[in-house]
Design an enzyme around this catalytic site. Structure first.
Site, PDB file in Angstrom:
ATOM      1  N   LYS A 292      -9.480   2.245  -1.648  1.00 14.19           N
ATOM      2  CA  LYS A 292      -9.673   1.717  -0.290  1.00 14.19           C
ATOM      3  C   LYS A 292     -10.997   2.169   0.315  1.00 14.19           C
ATOM      4  CE  LYS A 292      -7.092   1.382   4.088  1.00 14.19           C
ATOM      5  NZ  LYS A 292      -5.789   1.787   4.736  1.00 14.19           N
TER       6      LYS A 292
ATOM      7  N   GLU B 169      -5.954   8.776   7.885  1.00  9.39           N
ATOM      8  CA  GLU B 169      -6.486   8.364   6.579  1.00  9.39           C
ATOM      9  C   GLU B 169      -7.868   8.947   6.325  1.00  9.39           C
ATOM     10  OE1 GLU B 169      -4.642   3.945   6.787  1.00  9.39           O
ATOM     11  OE2 GLU B 169      -5.553   4.490   4.892  1.00  9.39           O
TER      12      GLU B 169
ATOM     13  N   ASN C 279       0.304  -0.933   5.528  1.00  8.64           N
ATOM     14  CA  ASN C 279       1.229  -0.193   6.392  1.00  8.64           C
ATOM     15  C   ASN C 279       0.618  -0.296   7.791  1.00  8.64           C
ATOM     16  OD1 ASN C 279       3.159   2.025   4.690  1.00  8.64           O
ATOM     17  ND2 ASN C 279       1.394   1.252   3.587  1.00  8.64           N
TER      18      ASN C 279
ATOM     19  N   GLU D  89       0.859  -1.195   0.000  1.00  8.58           N
ATOM     20  CA  GLU D  89       0.000   0.000   0.000  1.00  8.58           C
ATOM     21  C   GLU D  89       0.894   1.243   0.000  1.00  8.58           C
ATOM     22  OE1 GLU D  89      -1.553   0.712   3.919  1.00  8.58           O
ATOM     23  OE2 GLU D  89      -3.259   1.889   3.185  1.00  8.58           O
TER      24      GLU D  89
ATOM     25  N   ASN E 246      -6.946   6.366  -1.541  1.00  8.81           N
ATOM     26  CA  ASN E 246      -5.867   5.413  -1.265  1.00  8.81           C
ATOM     27  C   ASN E 246      -6.129   4.275  -2.247  1.00  8.81           C
ATOM     28  OD1 ASN E 246      -4.098   3.494  -0.264  1.00  8.81           O
ATOM     29  ND2 ASN E 246      -4.540   3.967   1.894  1.00  8.81           N
TER      30      ASN E 246
ATOM     31  N   CYS F 150      -4.961  -2.904   3.113  1.00 10.25           N
ATOM     32  CA  CYS F 150      -4.652  -2.745   4.523  1.00 10.25           C
ATOM     33  C   CYS F 150      -5.811  -3.003   5.477  1.00 10.25           C
ATOM     34  CB  CYS F 150      -4.032  -1.370   4.761  1.00 10.25           C
ATOM     35  SG  CYS F 150      -3.055  -1.381   6.264  1.00 10.25           S
TER      36      CYS F 150
END
Ligand code: ING
Length: 300
Positions: free
Chosen positions: A123, A142, A193, A46, A106, A168
């Site tokens: 994402k 995020e 991550n 990612e 993302n 993720c």
């Protein structure tokens, strides 16, 4: 049988001031190593082009947008696309996407051995918070920097089978895996991550590697599909990110696991036909699944 070798290309830390060119050069080295081991597909993490920037609170739009790609492919990642074509190897890449309309995602893509983007995912499960929380040793913003993905959980025809992606935090949610399984995915590729320290519940820090494997193994077994889950790992700008990249079979068995928290290639032979061992039996959705009793799952 539909057998081929997949590779997970785990990345060690990317420094805040490390150029994208440097990260791309490291990924090219890993792609060559994966190819040397017979891989047809290599999975990168990612947000693989830069340090994990959501760990910092930023307000200046230009400062934030500097972490994003406005085109894909672009001059920076061209060496990776060119090498893929030269070696005849496909790859998965995670990056921060800024669209022409100014939307921030993302994002991850699947690129064919011919260097064409054949799949894209944005994402959906964005962890963390929106505002600076100064009780935290580092932020996880995020929800501040990305919009929720708007492409659903698509499945793409590639590498002789059906491939899906997640990113993720998505891997922790059973819904992610079930929707991909219902979409016919036979192989799910993803990057992550994951900080070792989880400020809201530090008593779980020692469980981060376990929860990573638990989530991916359950997703694979309960949907009869393969997964390659690849970390950006190591001590990155003072934040320790877990390694633990894995390749998991439809049985839930781990076939390969990273041994370091640096740049490392793991490989395994996948046989997409093996999905049937699960999907034709214990998790034969047509025969055994009872969706009329699951309404609560889609309730907001
Ligand atoms: N990182 C972490 C992840 O879901 C996290 C955030 C860590 C959530 C530990 C819960 C526990 O793996 C990203 N980028 O989603």
């Amino acid at each position: 049988s539909r057998k081929f070798i997949v590779a997970g290309a785990q990345l060690g830390p990317i420094a805040k001031d490390e150029s994208r060119a440097s990260a791309v050069a490291r990924m090219c080295d890993l792609m060559r190593a994966a190819h040397a081991r017979g891989a047809s597909l290599v999975v990168f993490p990612e947000l693989a082009l830069t340090t994990f920037f959501p760990r910092w609170f930023m307000e200046d739009e230009a400062e934030i947008d500097a972490w994003f790609e406005t085109e894909m492919p672009n001059g920076t990642v061209a060496p990776l696309f060119d090498l893929a074509r030269e070696l005849g190897i496909g790859f998965h890449l995670g990056y921060a996407e800024l669209t022409p309309e100014g939307r921030h995602f993302n994002t991850a893509i699947i690129v064919s051995p011919e260097g064409e983007i054949v799949g894209k995912y944005r994402k959906i499960h964005l962890p963390g918070h929106r505002e600076n929380e100064d009780w935290r040793p580092f932020q996880h913003l995020e929800k501040r920097y990305f919009e929720k993905g708007d492409l659903g959980f698509p499945v793409f025809d590639a590498f002789g089978g059906k491939l899906g992606m997640c990113i993720c935090n998505d891997r922790r949610w059973p819904e992610t895996w079930r929707v991909l399984g219902l979409g016919g995915a036979e192989l799910v590729v993803l990057g992550y991550n994951t900080p070792f320290h989880y400020p809201p519940a530090p008593e779980h820090d020692h469980l981060q590697y376990f929860h990573n494997e638990l989530s991916v193994q359950a997703g694979c077994y309960q949907n009869g599909l393969w997964a390659v889950a690849v970390a950006k790992a190591g001590m990155e700008e003072g934040s320790e990110l877990i390694g633990g990249s894995v390749i998991v079979a439809p049985t839930g068995e781990i076939l390969a696991r990273a041994a370091t928290t640096g740049d490392e290639v793991i490989t395994a032979e996948v046989d997409l036909d093996r999905c049937a061992e699960i999907r034709a039996n214990v998790f034969n959705f047509a025969q055994h699944r009872e969706p009329q009793d699951y309404a609560a799952i889609t309730a907001p």
